[in-house]
Design a protein around this motif. Structure first.
Motif, PDB file in Angstrom:
ATOM      1  N   PRO A 115       3.471   8.635   5.810  1.00 26.78           N
ATOM      2  CA  PRO A 115       2.489   7.602   5.535  1.00 26.78           C
ATOM      3  C   PRO A 115       2.495   6.563   6.642  1.00 26.78           C
ATOM      4  N   GLN A 116       1.315   6.109   7.048  1.00 32.90           N
ATOM      5  CA  GLN A 116       1.208   5.193   8.166  1.00 32.90           C
ATOM      6  C   GLN A 116       0.777   3.809   7.696  1.00 32.90           C
ATOM      7  N   PRO A 117       1.137   2.757   8.449  1.00 38.79           N
ATOM      8  CA  PRO A 117       0.826   1.399   8.033  1.00 38.79           C
ATOM      9  C   PRO A 117      -0.639   1.059   8.229  1.00 38.79           C
ATOM     10  N   LEU A 118      -1.092   0.098   7.451  1.00 39.82           N
ATOM     11  CA  LEU A 118      -2.443  -0.413   7.588  1.00 39.82           C
ATOM     12  C   LEU A 118      -2.440  -1.507   8.641  1.00 39.82           C
ATOM     13  N   ARG A 217      -8.868 -11.670   9.899  1.00 42.96           N
ATOM     14  CA  ARG A 217      -8.307 -10.328   9.855  1.00 42.96           C
ATOM     15  C   ARG A 217      -9.353  -9.334   9.363  1.00 42.96           C
ATOM     16  N   ALA A 218      -9.731  -8.411  10.233  1.00 50.46           N
ATOM     17  CA  ALA A 218     -10.707  -7.384   9.884  1.00 50.46           C
ATOM     18  C   ALA A 218     -10.064  -6.011  10.013  1.00 50.46           C
ATOM     19  N   VAL A 219     -10.362  -5.139   9.064  1.00 53.21           N
ATOM     20  CA  VAL A 219      -9.909  -3.752   9.117  1.00 53.21           C
ATOM     21  C   VAL A 219     -11.137  -2.855   9.132  1.00 53.21           C
ATOM     22  N   TYR A 220     -11.212  -2.021  10.163  1.00 50.67           N
ATOM     23  CA  TYR A 220     -12.305  -1.049  10.296  1.00 50.67           C
ATOM     24  C   TYR A 220     -11.774   0.321   9.905  1.00 50.67           C
ATOM     25  N   LEU A 221     -12.435   0.953   8.939  1.00 49.51           N
ATOM     26  CA  LEU A 221     -12.011   2.261   8.454  1.00 49.51           C
ATOM     27  C   LEU A 221     -13.216   3.186   8.333  1.00 49.51           C
ATOM     28  N   THR A 238       2.960   4.575  -3.307  1.00 51.39           N
ATOM     29  CA  THR A 238       2.808   3.237  -2.719  1.00 51.39           C
ATOM     30  C   THR A 238       1.381   2.736  -2.897  1.00 51.39           C
ATOM     31  N   SER A 239       0.705   3.217  -3.939  1.00 47.80           N
ATOM     32  CA  SER A 239      -0.704   2.869  -4.113  1.00 47.80           C
ATOM     33  C   SER A 239      -0.894   1.375  -4.361  1.00 47.80           C
ATOM     34  N   ILE A 240       0.061   0.745  -5.047  1.00 47.82           N
ATOM     35  CA  ILE A 240      -0.077  -0.692  -5.302  1.00 47.82           C
ATOM     36  C   ILE A 240      -0.048  -1.466  -3.992  1.00 47.82           C
ATOM     37  N   ALA A 241       0.899  -1.098  -3.115  1.00 51.53           N
ATOM     38  CA  ALA A 241       0.980  -1.769  -1.811  1.00 51.53           C
ATOM     39  C   ALA A 241      -0.281  -1.516  -0.997  1.00 51.53           C
ATOM     40  N   PHE A 242      -0.797  -0.292  -1.082  1.00 49.10           N
ATOM     41  CA  PHE A 242      -2.031   0.057  -0.362  1.00 49.10           C
ATOM     42  C   PHE A 242      -3.176  -0.825  -0.828  1.00 49.10           C
ATOM     43  N   LYS A 243      -3.340  -0.961  -2.145  1.00 46.41           N
ATOM     44  CA  LYS A 243      -4.430  -1.770  -2.693  1.00 46.41           C
ATOM     45  C   LYS A 243      -4.270  -3.238  -2.309  1.00 46.41           C
ATOM     46  N   GLU A 244      -3.048  -3.743  -2.423  1.00 41.70           N
ATOM     47  CA  GLU A 244      -2.824  -5.157  -2.129  1.00 41.70           C
ATOM     48  C   GLU A 244      -3.097  -5.477  -0.670  1.00 41.70           C
ATOM     49  N   ARG A 245      -2.708  -4.573   0.225  1.00 43.06           N
ATOM     50  CA  ARG A 245      -2.940  -4.826   1.643  1.00 43.06           C
ATOM     51  C   ARG A 245      -4.429  -4.806   1.964  1.00 43.06           C
ATOM     52  N   ARG A 247      -6.743  -5.659  -0.072  1.00 39.88           N
ATOM     53  CA  ARG A 247      -7.373  -6.823  -0.696  1.00 39.88           C
ATOM     54  C   ARG A 247      -6.874  -8.146  -0.117  1.00 39.88           C
ATOM     55  N   ASP A 248      -5.953  -8.078   0.832  1.00 43.89           N
ATOM     56  CA  ASP A 248      -5.395  -9.281   1.431  1.00 43.89           C
ATOM     57  C   ASP A 248      -5.901  -9.481   2.847  1.00 43.89           C
ATOM     58  N   ILE A 249      -7.140  -9.074   3.101  1.00 38.92           N
ATOM     59  CA  ILE A 249      -7.734  -9.219   4.426  1.00 38.92           C
ATOM     60  C   ILE A 249      -8.991 -10.079   4.321  1.00 38.92           C
ATOM     61  N   ASP A 250      -9.524 -10.486   5.461  1.00 39.85           N
ATOM     62  CA  ASP A 250     -10.739 -11.308   5.466  1.00 39.85           C
ATOM     63  C   ASP A 250     -12.004 -10.470   5.472  1.00 39.85           C
ATOM     64  N   MET A 251     -11.931  -9.278   6.081  1.00 43.87           N
ATOM     65  CA  MET A 251     -13.126  -8.438   6.164  1.00 43.87           C
ATOM     66  C   MET A 251     -12.731  -6.966   6.132  1.00 43.87           C
ATOM     67  N   LEU A 252     -13.398  -6.222   5.270  1.00 42.33           N
ATOM     68  CA  LEU A 252     -13.220  -4.770   5.210  1.00 42.33           C
ATOM     69  C   LEU A 252     -14.506  -4.118   5.698  1.00 42.33           C
TER      70      LEU A 252
END
Length: 493
Positions: A115-118, A217-221, A238-245, A247-252
């Motif tokens: 698994p890789q980091p966001l 903080r923007a994440v492009y996916l 690690t789905s909870i950590a995935f969701k929280e990360r 949802r903890d950004i400024d722009m998706l």
């Protein structure tokens, strides 16, 4: 299985890849095939690999038969195609050599199949993250399930060429990028749609760069990246950590959302964008069609899309095509100082290539090859020869649903009335599903319209038929051959 791949085999594989790109289009190819590599050529088998289990499962279930058919034209006696997940045992040099020009940081990050980091800050160019950030990512690798798709620094607002067809989309993206930390989003979500090669990915990546440069903080996916991240997070718990990360950004920013598949994934996507919007965070989405035509997406997701600002990028007008050509020519002159294209040739190409920016870039590459390889000056006549494979000489065949119904009925020795009836016998149900499938893949009709043309059926019935035939085609070679025959007949009538 062979340990090494010959240069000739690699060339054959590249030709297979190009055929797949031409058949499926750049959007599908870039989402699912750029990380598909040739590992070995064995008697009767082609061994391929991908970096993740999710990608292996998707390609096997949706495209294995197509890959096998195209590989059979280049490799002798290909009876099966084997797709494996790449492991850490592969040496970096071997992996780099096989990946070629399509290798990205995603491939390198996923090669160890962990698994890789966001990546919250995705403004950095592919592969140039500072050492401390790389170390931090390594430490957090067991807590996350996805890394943000890499950004191309060339795709910025400064290099985005503006014309009447994309002015509104460009202005909306700029306004979103200008927002300061803590500002309430003006357009949320921002939804943009366009056909292939008209610049929606360029605009989204430019927005990601500008947002990160603006201390947000923007994440492009891509949709594929979101799906693989979610599935990996479930697998590794690690789905909870995935969701929280997320949802903890400024722009998706989600690109090619039309490829978002799976009920649970769509539900999680819906929860994520709802949480972001309710928290005052910006959501930006792009697709190849407007929300009303995304029949496979959950209605709650579509409702959110429709509630924001929806802008389209239309076909390129001639003036914009000239601007794109001039920009591509100027870029080519940086490495080929003697490359010169007369104004009349530029005007000719702009009037002739009416499709998209990628075809215009292809035209410049062909002109450059003509100059550098032939050594002759460019004229309108020589340009006509150089770009003739890009010219659409006639409109594509328009297939009618009535013709599909008649042909399928004739092939299966039943009547068209049987196909339109409510009969549920096996000798009628399968031909009806095939006719619905061909109607969806060969015409521009929506699912509700197709349902009405098949005796007033609901759009969900059509969707079930389409998915059923897709599953069967992937498993049943004889059925795939029948459908391919019917498709060719319809296109040649």
């Amino acid at each position: 299985m062979a340990d090494r791949i010959s240069a000739e085999d690699q060339k054959r594989w590249e030709r297979v890849r190009e055929r797949l790109r031409a058949e499926l289009g750049d959007a599908v190819y870039n989402s699912w095939f750029t990380r598909l590599e040739l590992d070995a050529v064995a008697p009767g088998a082609l061994h391929l690999s991908v970096p993740t289990k999710f990608l292996k499962s998707w390609v096997q279930s949706h495209y294995a038969s197509r890959i096998k058919a195209r590989a059979a034209t280049e490799f002798d006696k290909v009876e099966r195609v084997v797709i494996d997940v790449r492991s850490s045992a592969r040496k970096p040099k071997q992996r780099d050599a096989l990946a070629g020009r399509d290798e990205t940081i995603q491939t390198r990050a996923a090669a160890d199949n962990k698994p890789q980091p966001l990546a919250f800050v995705t403004g950095a160019d592919t592969g140039d993250a500072p050492a401390p950030r790389r170390a931090a990512r390594s430490v957090r690798a067991d807590a996350d399930a996805v890394i943000g798709s890499p950004l191309d620094r060339r795709l910025s607002f400064s290099t985005f060429l503006v014309g009447p067809s994309n002015q509104l989309a460009y202005a909306a993206a700029c306004r979103v990028a200008e927002a300061r930390p803590g500002d309430t989003p003006l357009f949320n979500p921002l939804y943009t749609h366009a056909s292939v090669g008209l610049g929606k990915t360029h605009l989204l990546q430019a927005l990601a760069h500008a947002t990160n440069d603006n201390r947000r903080r923007a994440v492009y996916l891509t949709a594929e990246r979101f799906m693989s991240g979610f599935v990996s997070s479930l697998t590794t718990q690690t789905s909870i950590a995935f969701k929280e990360r997320l949802r903890d950004i400024d722009m998706l920013i989600i690109d090619d959302v039309q490829f978002l598949q799976g009920k649970s994934i769509q539900q999680e996507f819906c929860h994520t964008i709802n949480a972001l919007i309710d928290a005052g965070r910006q959501v930006v989405v792009a697709a190849d069609r407007p929300p009303s035509e995304l029949e496979t997406l959950d209605e709650r997701v579509l409702s959110r899309f429709k509630g924001g600002l929806c802008v389209d990028i239309g076909p390129l007008d001639e003036a914009l095509r000239v601007k794109i050509l001039n920009a591509r020519i100027a870029a080519s002159q940086d490495t080929h100082a003697g490359f010169h294209v007369p104004e009349e040739v530029i005007s000719y190409v702009a009037r002739t290539i009416l499709t998209n920016g990628r075809d215009l870039e292809g035209a410049v590459n062909r002109l450059l090859a003509h100059v550098t390889l032939n050594g002759a000056p460019l004229t309108v006549e020589t340009a006509e020869t150089a770009i003739r494979d890009l010219v659409r000489t006639q409109e594509p065949k328009r297939v009618k649903i009535d013709d599909i119904q008649k042909l399928v009925a004739s092939h299966y020795n039943i009547s068209r009335a049987d196909i339109l009836s409510s009969r549920r016998t096996a000798n009628v149900v399968r031909p009806r599903q095939i006719a619905m499938y061909l109607s969806k893949t060969l015409t521009l009709r929506s699912l509700p319209e197709i349902g009405r043309r098949f005796g007033g059926r609901d759009h969900t019935t059509v969707l079930h038929a389409v998915r059923k035939i897709e599953e069967l085609v992937a498993k049943d070679k004889s059925l795939a051959e029948v459908i391919d025959l019917l498709r060719r007949i319809l296109n040649e009538q």
